[in-house]
Design a protein around this motif. Structure first.
Motif, PDB file in Angstrom:
ATOM      1  N   ALA A   1     -53.921  -9.228  76.237  1.00  0.00           N
ATOM      2  CA  ALA A   1     -52.948  -8.723  76.828  1.00  0.00           C
ATOM      3  C   ALA A   1     -53.461  -9.298  77.995  1.00  0.00           C
ATOM      4  N   GLY A   2     -52.811 -10.566  78.482  1.00  0.00           N
ATOM      5  CA  GLY A   2     -52.661 -11.036  79.870  1.00  0.00           C
ATOM      6  C   GLY A   2     -54.355 -11.506  80.403  1.00  0.00           C
ATOM      7  N   ASP A   3     -53.698 -11.855  81.876  1.00  0.00           N
ATOM      8  CA  ASP A   3     -55.005 -12.609  82.477  1.00  0.00           C
ATOM      9  C   ASP A   3     -55.848 -13.509  81.646  1.00  0.00           C
ATOM     10  N   ILE A   4     -55.163 -14.351  81.207  1.00  0.00           N
ATOM     11  CA  ILE A   4     -55.970 -15.745  80.644  1.00  0.00           C
ATOM     12  C   ILE A   4     -57.349 -16.535  80.892  1.00  0.00           C
ATOM     13  N   GLY A   5     -56.533 -16.774  82.483  1.00  0.00           N
ATOM     14  CA  GLY A   5     -57.320 -17.702  83.288  1.00  0.00           C
ATOM     15  C   GLY A   5     -57.254 -19.305  83.301  1.00  0.00           C
ATOM     16  N   SER A   6     -57.791 -19.131  81.523  1.00  0.00           N
ATOM     17  CA  SER A   6     -57.800 -20.744  81.767  1.00  0.00           C
ATOM     18  C   SER A   6     -57.128 -20.756  79.909  1.00  0.00           C
ATOM     19  N   PHE A   7     -56.226 -22.056  79.518  1.00  0.00           N
ATOM     20  CA  PHE A   7     -57.001 -22.919  78.401  1.00  0.00           C
ATOM     21  C   PHE A   7     -58.287 -22.680  77.112  1.00  0.00           C
TER      22      PHE A   7
ATOM     23  N   HIS B   1     -52.238 -15.449  67.241  1.00  0.00           N
ATOM     24  CA  HIS B   1     -52.671 -15.173  68.263  1.00  0.00           C
ATOM     25  C   HIS B   1     -50.964 -14.787  68.542  1.00  0.00           C
ATOM     26  N   ARG B   2     -51.637 -13.460  69.587  1.00  0.00           N
ATOM     27  CA  ARG B   2     -50.115 -12.539  69.875  1.00  0.00           C
ATOM     28  C   ARG B   2     -51.061 -12.562  71.593  1.00  0.00           C
ATOM     29  N   ILE B   3     -49.912 -13.214  72.671  1.00  0.00           N
ATOM     30  CA  ILE B   3     -51.182 -13.923  73.586  1.00  0.00           C
ATOM     31  C   ILE B   3     -50.018 -13.314  74.626  1.00  0.00           C
ATOM     32  N   ILE B   4     -50.100 -12.499  75.643  1.00  0.00           N
ATOM     33  CA  ILE B   4     -48.499 -12.897  77.270  1.00  0.00           C
ATOM     34  C   ILE B   4     -49.427 -12.750  77.914  1.00  0.00           C
ATOM     35  N   THR B   5     -49.148 -13.595  78.772  1.00  0.00           N
ATOM     36  CA  THR B   5     -49.598 -13.309  80.540  1.00  0.00           C
ATOM     37  C   THR B   5     -49.929 -12.218  80.959  1.00  0.00           C
ATOM     38  N   GLY B   6     -50.944 -12.712  82.499  1.00  0.00           N
ATOM     39  CA  GLY B   6     -50.935 -11.093  82.600  1.00  0.00           C
ATOM     40  C   GLY B   6     -51.072 -12.370  84.965  1.00  0.00           C
ATOM     41  N   ASN B   7     -51.771 -11.169  85.959  1.00  0.00           N
ATOM     42  CA  ASN B   7     -50.866 -12.334  87.094  1.00  0.00           C
ATOM     43  C   ASN B   7     -51.542 -12.935  87.995  1.00  0.00           C
ATOM     44  N   ILE B   8     -53.599 -12.781  87.092  1.00  0.00           N
ATOM     45  CA  ILE B   8     -53.855 -13.742  87.696  1.00  0.00           C
ATOM     46  C   ILE B   8     -53.592 -15.676  87.068  1.00  0.00           C
TER      47      ILE B   8
ATOM     48  N   SER C   1     -48.926 -22.777  84.733  1.00  0.00           N
ATOM     49  CA  SER C   1     -49.367 -23.483  82.946  1.00  0.00           C
ATOM     50  C   SER C   1     -49.392 -22.561  81.736  1.00  0.00           C
ATOM     51  N   ILE C   2     -49.959 -21.332  82.880  1.00  0.00           N
ATOM     52  CA  ILE C   2     -49.911 -20.395  81.352  1.00  0.00           C
ATOM     53  C   ILE C   2     -48.953 -19.937  80.748  1.00  0.00           C
ATOM     54  N   ARG C   3     -48.040 -19.797  82.031  1.00  0.00           N
ATOM     55  CA  ARG C   3     -47.130 -19.018  82.203  1.00  0.00           C
ATOM     56  C   ARG C   3     -46.093 -19.478  80.805  1.00  0.00           C
ATOM     57  N   GLU C   4     -46.073 -20.967  80.973  1.00  0.00           N
ATOM     58  CA  GLU C   4     -44.704 -21.427  80.646  1.00  0.00           C
ATOM     59  C   GLU C   4     -45.229 -21.755  79.191  1.00  0.00           C
TER      60      GLU C   4
ATOM     61  N   GLU D   1     -44.991 -13.363  78.973  1.00  0.00           N
ATOM     62  CA  GLU D   1     -45.080 -11.755  80.031  1.00  0.00           C
ATOM     63  C   GLU D   1     -45.265 -10.163  79.154  1.00  0.00           C
ATOM     64  N   GLU D   2     -44.381 -10.386  78.279  1.00  0.00           N
ATOM     65  CA  GLU D   2     -43.941  -9.421  76.733  1.00  0.00           C
ATOM     66  C   GLU D   2     -43.553  -9.804  75.757  1.00  0.00           C
ATOM     67  N   LEU D   3     -44.117  -9.115  74.779  1.00  0.00           N
ATOM     68  CA  LEU D   3     -43.964  -9.571  73.375  1.00  0.00           C
ATOM     69  C   LEU D   3     -43.854  -8.477  72.676  1.00  0.00           C
ATOM     70  N   VAL D   4     -42.685  -8.211  71.578  1.00  0.00           N
ATOM     71  CA  VAL D   4     -42.011  -7.113  70.887  1.00  0.00           C
ATOM     72  C   VAL D   4     -42.519  -7.655  69.333  1.00  0.00           C
ATOM     73  N   PHE D   5     -43.420  -6.986  68.657  1.00  0.00           N
ATOM     74  CA  PHE D   5     -42.604  -7.279  66.862  1.00  0.00           C
ATOM     75  C   PHE D   5     -44.028  -6.278  66.512  1.00  0.00           C
ATOM     76  N   GLU D   6     -43.750  -6.516  64.761  1.00  0.00           N
ATOM     77  CA  GLU D   6     -43.694  -5.774  64.074  1.00  0.00           C
ATOM     78  C   GLU D   6     -44.857  -5.903  63.334  1.00  0.00           C
ATOM     79  N   VAL D   7     -45.777  -5.171  62.749  1.00  0.00           N
ATOM     80  CA  VAL D   7     -47.296  -5.395  62.421  1.00  0.00           C
ATOM     81  C   VAL D   7     -47.240  -4.339  61.194  1.00  0.00           C
ATOM     82  N   GLY D   8     -47.524  -4.842  59.940  1.00  0.00           N
ATOM     83  CA  GLY D   8     -47.783  -3.482  58.687  1.00  0.00           C
ATOM     84  C   GLY D   8     -46.940  -1.793  58.648  1.00  0.00           C
ATOM     85  N   GLY D   9     -45.821  -2.209  59.901  1.00  0.00           N
ATOM     86  CA  GLY D   9     -45.004  -1.058  60.273  1.00  0.00           C
ATOM     87  C   GLY D   9     -44.870  -0.315  61.013  1.00  0.00           C
ATOM     88  N   LEU D  10     -45.733  -0.949  61.910  1.00  0.00           N
ATOM     89  CA  LEU D  10     -46.009  -0.613  63.079  1.00  0.00           C
ATOM     90  C   LEU D  10     -45.084  -0.719  64.021  1.00  0.00           C
TER      91      LEU D  10
END
Length: 149
Positions: free
Chosen positions: A10-16, A28-35, A39-42, A46-55
């Motif tokens: 859910a973001g703030d990856i910081g480093s590859f 892997h479902r990964i979003i960026t955070g404010n830190i 290069s990470i933002r590329e 910033e957001e993901l919308v997806f469905e998994v298992g009917g959710l």
């Protein structure tokens, strides 16, 4: 690491390097955070919308919480019809059902060594027939403070 089908960050990856620790062969479902830097933002959204298992899931880094969502979050949850909203930012582990939005709110806390959190946490759960089940908070111990040598 226990067997899982997917890993969500859910973001703030910081480093590859962090992403390099994730097991291969998993979704892997990964979003960026404010830190996160340019290069990470590329590489990650910033957001993901997806469905998994009917959710239907919405992931945003800065989300606030059900008592006080960040600006625009409530409208976005409604717009995408999310049944699960996952965010980060506060580094405080919290899970709460928002009856008004009919959406489960999850903030897994943080597993890293930076931030205000004292205990490193993550969430593990299953999704069965469109519902999160078997939710567990996994504590990974106290945050180690850097040595001052």
């Amino acid at each position: 690491m226990e067997e899982v089908d997917e890993i969500w960050h859910a973001g703030d990856i910081g480093s590859f390097d962090v992403i390099g620790w994730f097991p291969e062969g998993k979704i892997h479902r990964i979003i960026t955070g404010n830190i996160d830097d340019h290069s990470i933002r590329e590489r990650f959204p910033e957001e993901l919308v997806f469905e998994v298992g009917g959710l239907r899931v919405l992931m945003l880094h800065i989300g606030g919480n059900p008592a006080r969502y960040a600006k625009g979050v409530k409208a976005r949850i409604r717009e995408v019809k999310a049944g699960l909203f996952v965010c980060g930012h506060s580094h405080i582990c919290r899970v709460e059902y928002d009856r008004g939005l009919e959406c489960l709110y999850m903030n897994p806390g943080a597993i890293g060594m930076q931030g205000f959190h004292q205990v490193r946490t993550m969430l593990k759960f299953s999704i069965i027939e469109g519902k999160p089940t078997d939710l567990r908070v996994i504590e990974l111990g106290k945050k180690r403070m850097p040595s001052s040598n």
